[in-house]
Scaffold this active site. Structure first.
Site, PDB file in Angstrom:
ATOM      1  N   GLU A  30      21.811  46.049 -17.050  1.00  0.00           N
ATOM      2  CA  GLU A  30      20.739  46.776 -18.145  1.00  0.00           C
ATOM      3  C   GLU A  30      21.629  47.730 -19.156  1.00  0.00           C
ATOM      4  O   GLU A  30      22.585  48.994 -18.357  1.00  0.00           O
ATOM      5  CB  GLU A  30      19.685  48.136 -17.502  1.00  0.00           C
ATOM      6  CG  GLU A  30      18.872  48.782 -18.384  1.00  0.00           C
ATOM      7  CD  GLU A  30      18.321  49.483 -18.207  1.00  0.00           C
ATOM      8  OE1 GLU A  30      17.391  49.993 -18.507  1.00  0.00           O
ATOM      9  OE2 GLU A  30      18.045  49.409 -16.223  1.00  0.00           O
ATOM     10  N   GLU A  44       8.077  50.982 -19.027  1.00  0.00           N
ATOM     11  CA  GLU A  44       9.300  52.106 -18.592  1.00  0.00           C
ATOM     12  C   GLU A  44       8.772  53.095 -19.321  1.00  0.00           C
ATOM     13  O   GLU A  44      10.105  53.272 -19.871  1.00  0.00           O
ATOM     14  CB  GLU A  44      10.246  51.001 -18.345  1.00  0.00           C
ATOM     15  CG  GLU A  44      11.148  52.121 -17.030  1.00  0.00           C
ATOM     16  CD  GLU A  44      12.600  51.821 -16.980  1.00  0.00           C
ATOM     17  OE1 GLU A  44      13.262  51.345 -15.886  1.00  0.00           O
ATOM     18  OE2 GLU A  44      13.559  51.324 -18.008  1.00  0.00           O
TER      19      GLU A  44
END
Length: 269
Positions: free
Chosen positions: A148, A249
């Site tokens: 990520e 998120e």
């Protein structure tokens, strides 16, 4: 699209073990988590309590982070850091074991902040080695390791801040470890903060996405609270044939249960 709720940012007004049921009550059948324990190898009792909370709520765990250190203190992963490598390696089998039991197939391995005790190339080599070890372990349950990129505004010492850099790491791990279960985690919040247009990222790299996460920018609230045109972004993602979950998120503006008005009920599961 299929959506899951990140229980490390949503429903934090509740104790961790009550959050799966809250997500289910809000209409979701899938959740994801940052590493939820204080240590890399928690007790069987702690793991069993989490698994029981998921089962009792009737939700599936679809994404889990490896131990990333003390996130509140500024840690952003362990695998590339000399002082964190052993802790990350100790965590691999535990994390993959949870994935085996729950059917979770996405495991997020945060790269780690810049380590001033290592040359930048040596830090990269350590990261590639440890990501390879994680990917090899994850093969036993068919899970994918995702890399990520974060944004440098909130994570100034994190060196992976673009989709291209993350994909460079992904390719190096695949080549060196001889595995194909490593992919990009496309978090459109982080990418947008770094100036990457989500539509462009989708057009160029959707086939290489292992997971997608969303929040609006710049405030990291739910879609509709910032500047990212999520209606068209999610349409583009769907049109590109992305088969996975989209992780919510974000930090909700107000109570978590009231933050889903942008999303119709029929789309939550």
């Amino acid at each position: 699209m299929r959506y899951d709720v990140n229980l490390s940012l949503l429903f934090t007004e509740l104790p961790l073990l009550e959050r799966p049921a809250a997500a289910r009550a809000a209409g979701f059948d899938a959740v994801e988590l940052w590493w939820p324990f204080a240590v890399p190898v928690p007790s069987d009792h702690e793991i069993d309590a989490l698994l029981r909370a998921l089962d009792d709520a009737g939700v599936r765990l679809v994404g889990l982070n490896f131990d990333a250190g003390d996130m509140a203190a500024g840690d952003r992963g362990l695998l590339s850091r000399a002082a964190g490598s052993a802790r990350f390696r100790a965590n691999i089998d535990v994390t993959v074991g949870i994935a085996e039991v729950t059917g979770c197939r996405v495991l997020n391995a945060l790269y780690g902040n810049r380590d001033r005790d290592l040359d930048i190339h040596a830090q990269e080599e350590l990261a590639i080695t440890n990501l390879g070890l994680a990917a090899e372990a994850a093969l036993r349950c068919g899970a994918t390791i995702v890399v990520e990129p974060l944004n440098s505004f909130e994570n100034p010492h994190y060196p992976v801040v673009s989709s291209e850099t993350a994909l460079y790491i992904v390719d190096r791990v695949r080549d060196q470890a001889g595995v194909n279960n490593v992919a990009l985690l496309a978090d459109f919040y982080h990418l947008a903060r770094m100036g990457e247009d989500p539509h462009t990222v989708i057009a160029r790299h959707a086939r290489r996405f292992g997971h997608v996460q969303i929040a609006d920018a710049p405030g990291r609230g739910q879609p509709g609270t910032g500047t990212i045109p999520y209606d068209s972004v999610l349409d583009a993602l769907d049109g590109a044939g992305y088969p996975g979950y989209v992780g919510l998120e974000y930090r909700p503006m107000g109570p978590s249960a009231s933050s889903f008005t942008w999303l119709s009920t029929k789309e939550r599961a």
